[in-house]
Design a protein around this motif. Structure first.
Motif, PDB file in Angstrom:
ATOM      1  N   VAL A  41      51.679  81.552  98.643  1.00  0.00           N
ATOM      2  CA  VAL A  41      52.594  81.051  99.671  1.00  0.00           C
ATOM      3  C   VAL A  41      51.840  80.693 100.943  1.00  0.00           C
ATOM      4  N   LEU A  42      50.935  81.551 101.370  1.00  0.00           N
ATOM      5  CA  LEU A  42      50.193  81.276 102.602  1.00  0.00           C
ATOM      6  C   LEU A  42      49.286  80.051 102.443  1.00  0.00           C
ATOM      7  N   LEU A  47      53.477  75.898 107.850  1.00  0.00           N
ATOM      8  CA  LEU A  47      53.504  76.637 109.112  1.00  0.00           C
ATOM      9  C   LEU A  47      53.606  78.119 108.805  1.00  0.00           C
ATOM     10  N   VAL A  48      52.839  78.932 109.549  1.00  0.00           N
ATOM     11  CA  VAL A  48      52.921  80.385 109.432  1.00  0.00           C
ATOM     12  C   VAL A  48      53.341  80.943 110.785  1.00  0.00           C
ATOM     13  N   LEU A  49      54.467  81.630 110.801  1.00  0.00           N
ATOM     14  CA  LEU A  49      54.943  82.304 112.005  1.00  0.00           C
ATOM     15  C   LEU A  49      54.388  83.718 112.003  1.00  0.00           C
ATOM     16  N   ALA A  50      53.699  84.101 113.090  1.00  0.00           N
ATOM     17  CA  ALA A  50      52.984  85.374 113.103  1.00  0.00           C
ATOM     18  C   ALA A  50      53.313  86.178 114.352  1.00  0.00           C
ATOM     19  N   ALA A  67      45.765  77.781 108.119  1.00  0.00           N
ATOM     20  CA  ALA A  67      47.160  77.369 108.239  1.00  0.00           C
ATOM     21  C   ALA A  67      47.490  77.139 109.704  1.00  0.00           C
ATOM     22  N   LYS A  68      48.495  76.336 109.933  1.00  0.00           N
ATOM     23  CA  LYS A  68      49.017  76.133 111.278  1.00  0.00           C
ATOM     24  C   LYS A  68      49.771  77.393 111.680  1.00  0.00           C
ATOM     25  N   LEU A  88      62.035  73.457 108.228  1.00  0.00           N
ATOM     26  CA  LEU A  88      62.697  73.697 106.945  1.00  0.00           C
ATOM     27  C   LEU A  88      63.610  72.532 106.581  1.00  0.00           C
ATOM     28  N   LYS A  89      64.296  71.990 107.562  1.00  0.00           N
ATOM     29  CA  LYS A  89      65.162  70.842 107.298  1.00  0.00           C
ATOM     30  C   LYS A  89      64.358  69.613 106.881  1.00  0.00           C
ATOM     31  N   ALA A  90      63.082  69.585 107.285  1.00  0.00           N
ATOM     32  CA  ALA A  90      62.206  68.482 106.892  1.00  0.00           C
ATOM     33  C   ALA A  90      61.591  68.710 105.513  1.00  0.00           C
ATOM     34  N   GLY A  91      61.983  69.835 104.855  1.00  0.00           N
ATOM     35  CA  GLY A  91      61.491  70.098 103.512  1.00  0.00           C
ATOM     36  C   GLY A  91      60.136  70.763 103.456  1.00  0.00           C
ATOM     37  N   GLU A  92      59.771  71.511 104.499  1.00  0.00           N
ATOM     38  CA  GLU A  92      58.453  72.149 104.535  1.00  0.00           C
ATOM     39  C   GLU A  92      58.530  73.610 104.087  1.00  0.00           C
ATOM     40  N   VAL A  93      57.338  74.172 103.877  1.00  0.00           N
ATOM     41  CA  VAL A  93      57.200  75.590 103.538  1.00  0.00           C
ATOM     42  C   VAL A  93      56.816  76.340 104.811  1.00  0.00           C
TER      43      VAL A  93
END
Length: 290
Positions: A41-42, A47-50, A67-68, A88-93
């Motif tokens: 997943v990573l 995008l990774v929220l940390a 990762a960003k 997420l609405k743009a279809g990203e992970v």
């Protein structure tokens, strides 16, 4: 069919990571506790929220990942939620991680997960390390009914009030605590909860992992817990069931008899107070005959 036939002889290959928000558990100490799926997943995350981007950057580097990164702590969670929903609405992970362990367990991230759920966007758990479960496993205390209470208030008066609310429960309690407050917290627990068996786990999965067991009063003065460092989990066993007094039973029966016939009143009070039904029924008839 044997148990062995339920599992493939080799690990399954990685699957493509579909768009969505992934709550990714990360090691609480030992880097080899990272799961294969968490790495997948990573590696795929747009995008990774940390909680702390510096900590997560080191984690990613340890596994050769890039990762960003975007900060998502208590002060930035609202902004992180807006960014996550847009991505997420743009279809990203989008992956959400805390500094260590499972996100949302006394860690920032709830606002992000809630925002994604409210928008009907996919949210997936990527389970793995958890100090809560790790401590519970090694505490040697009942784990069939558990209440996780997180961090207690820092001030003694508020802490005791919180403990009073937890005292009547008949389940194992799990708390997080810091080193400087551990002694005072254990003393308050012993005062409010009584002589319950407990365990203090620290540095879980690390080189100096330790689990000190005893009753709360013993642990409050145990020299092994002098100036403890690292993440600390306190596990407290359930208390003994309190036996209802005759006055309690009479009061409960009197109230139940205003709504129910004697037999049903006795059954209700028997279940509520954990008392035998037959003498309660006899007492209910006596009260009804007054």
């Amino acid at each position: 069919m044997s148990d062995a036939s339920l599992f493939p002889p080799t690990a399954p290959p990685a699957r493509p990571v579909s768009p969505g928000l992934y709550l990714v558990a990360t090691p609480i100490g030992n880097l080899r506790d990272m799961t294969l799926r968490a790495l997948d997943v990573l590696a795929a995350a747009d995008l990774v929220l940390a909680e702390d981007t510096r900590v997560t950057a080191k984690l990613l580097t340890a596994y050769g990942l890039k990762a960003k990164l975007e900060r998502c702590d208590d002060h930035a969670s609202n902004r992180a939620a807006e960014i996550a929903v847009e991505r997420l609405k743009a279809g990203e992970v989008v992956a959400l991680v805390s500094d260590a362990g499972t996100p949302l367990v006394s860690d920032p991230g709830y606002v992000v997960a809630r925002a994604a759920v409210a928008e009907g966007l996919p949210v997936h758990p990527v389970p793995g390390p958890s100090s809560l479960l790790a401590a519970l496993c090694i505490a040697g205390l009942p784990a069939d009914r558990v209440l996780f209470a997180g961090f207690l208030p820092p001030k003694s008066a508020a802490r005791r009030t919180a403990l009073e609310e937890l005292r009547p429960g008949r389940q194992t309690l799990v708390f997080f605590e810091s080193g400087p407050r551990l002694r005072d917290s254990l003393a308050d627990m012993a005062e409010v909860l009584g002589a319950r068996p407990a365990a203090v786990a620290r540095e879980l999965t690390k080189l100096y992992e330790e689990c000190v067991r005893g009753d709360l009063a013993e642990l409050a003065v145990d020299p092994r817990l002098d100036a403890p460092k690292g993440e600390i989990v306190v596990v407290v066993g359930p208390g003994e069931a309190e036996v209802a007094s005759a006055a309690d039973a009479d009061a409960a029966l009197a109230e139940a008899l205003t709504r129910l016939p004697p037999g049903e009143a006795a059954a209700e009070v028997s279940k509520a107070l954990n008392l035998p039904r037959k003498p309660l029924y006899k007492r209910a008839l006596e009260l009804k005959g007054r």
